[in-house]
Design an enzyme around this catalytic site. Structure first.
Site, PDB file in Angstrom:
ATOM      1  CB  CYS A 151      36.464  37.455  31.253  1.00  0.00           C
ATOM      2  SG  CYS A 151      36.506  36.235  32.578  1.00  0.00           S
TER       3      CYS A 151
ATOM      4  CG  ASN B  99      36.273  30.878  33.314  1.00  0.00           C
ATOM      5  OD1 ASN B  99      36.335  29.662  33.376  1.00  0.00           O
ATOM      6  ND2 ASN B  99      35.115  31.492  33.217  1.00  0.00           N
TER       7      ASN B  99
ATOM      8  CB  CYS C 214      35.986  38.570  37.823  1.00  0.00           C
ATOM      9  SG  CYS C 214      37.239  38.537  39.128  1.00  0.00           S
ATOM     10  NE  ARG C 215      36.458  40.877  33.022  1.00  0.00           N
ATOM     11  CZ  ARG C 215      37.377  41.253  32.152  1.00  0.00           C
ATOM     12  NH1 ARG C 215      37.123  42.286  31.358  1.00  0.00           N
ATOM     13  NH2 ARG C 215      38.520  40.609  32.055  1.00  0.00           N
ATOM     14  CB  SER C 216      33.457  34.727  31.500  1.00  0.00           C
ATOM     15  OG  SER C 216      34.522  34.027  32.088  1.00  0.00           O
TER      16      SER C 216
ATOM     17  CG  ASP D 115      40.201  42.806  34.841  1.00  0.00           C
ATOM     18  OD1 ASP D 115      39.649  42.398  35.874  1.00  0.00           O
ATOM     19  OD2 ASP D 115      41.285  42.388  34.416  1.00  0.00           O
TER      20      ASP D 115
HETATM   21  P1  4NP Z   1      38.256  38.130  34.889  1.00  0.00           P
HETATM   22  O1  4NP Z   1      39.145  38.970  35.920  1.00  0.00           O
HETATM   23  O2  4NP Z   1      38.966  38.179  33.561  1.00  0.00           O
HETATM   24  O3  4NP Z   1      36.966  38.890  34.855  1.00  0.00           O
HETATM   25  O4  4NP Z   1      38.119  36.748  35.456  1.00  0.00           O
HETATM   26  C1  4NP Z   1      40.498  38.726  36.145  1.00  0.00           C
HETATM   27  C2  4NP Z   1      40.895  37.691  36.953  1.00  0.00           C
HETATM   28  C3  4NP Z   1      42.235  37.480  37.201  1.00  0.00           C
HETATM   29  C4  4NP Z   1      43.171  38.312  36.637  1.00  0.00           C
HETATM   30  C5  4NP Z   1      42.782  39.332  35.802  1.00  0.00           C
HETATM   31  C6  4NP Z   1      41.430  39.535  35.555  1.00  0.00           C
HETATM   32  N1  4NP Z   1      44.548  38.101  36.906  1.00  0.00           N
HETATM   33  O5  4NP Z   1      45.370  38.920  36.457  1.00  0.00           O
HETATM   34  O6  4NP Z   1      44.913  37.137  37.602  1.00  0.00           O
END
Ligand code: 4NP
Length: 154
Positions: free
Chosen positions: A8, A11, A13-15, A124
């Protein structure tokens, strides 16, 4: 042995959630010995951090443990070391395709391509509410089951 990398943006939340869901499904099916599973982010801003508290809490309610995971960025060597590189959304997918050698492009795909009836992308959840994390888990569970069904049939 099949090596699967979930990707993602951050790294956190989703992955990591995808990794935990997939590992739980492998355990249920007695297939842990046949897979190597990891996750990474296309961005490195959260490198070394544990998963997002909201993602961890939503996962824990369903019996998934994210506590041992730490964020890392995608490395060029990932394109050699993994058989499947599964992107959460189209932005992650385009980022991966842009940096991977063309010979690795056929191992890079959207994770939701295994459960296209549900969604095309895992959205996201970072800037949204708690229900976003529940929806993410619903999608990840469906895609993990579908991916394993396909792998076992091969
Ligand atoms: P992820 O979510 O890609 O599912 O881990 C996010 C985590 C952090 C951010 C964006 C998406 N960020 O902008 O910091």
């Amino acid at each position: 042995m099949t090596r699967v990398l979930f990707v993602c943006l951050g790294n956190i939340c989703r992955s990591p959630s995808a990794q935990a869901v997939f590992e739980a499904r492998l355990k249920e099916r007695g297939l842990q010995q046949q897979f190597v599973v990891d996750s990474a982010g296309t961005g490195g801003y959260h490198e070394g951090e544990p998963p997002d508290r909201r993602a961890s809490a939503a996962a824990r309610k369903r019996g998934y443990d994210l506590s041992s995971q730490r964020a890392r960025a995608v490395r060029d060597s990932d394109f050699n070391e993994f058989d499947l590189v599964l992107a959460m959304d189209n932005s992650n997918l385009q980022n991966l395709l842009a940096r991977a050698p063309v010979t690795a492009h056929d191992k890079i795909r959207l994770f939701m391509s295994y459960a296209p009836e549900l969604a095309q992308e895992v959205p996201d959840p970072y800037f949204g509410g708690d229900d976003g994390f529940e929806q993410v888990l619903d999608m990840l569970e469906a895609a993990a089951d579908a991916l394993l069904d396909q792998q076992v049939r091969r």
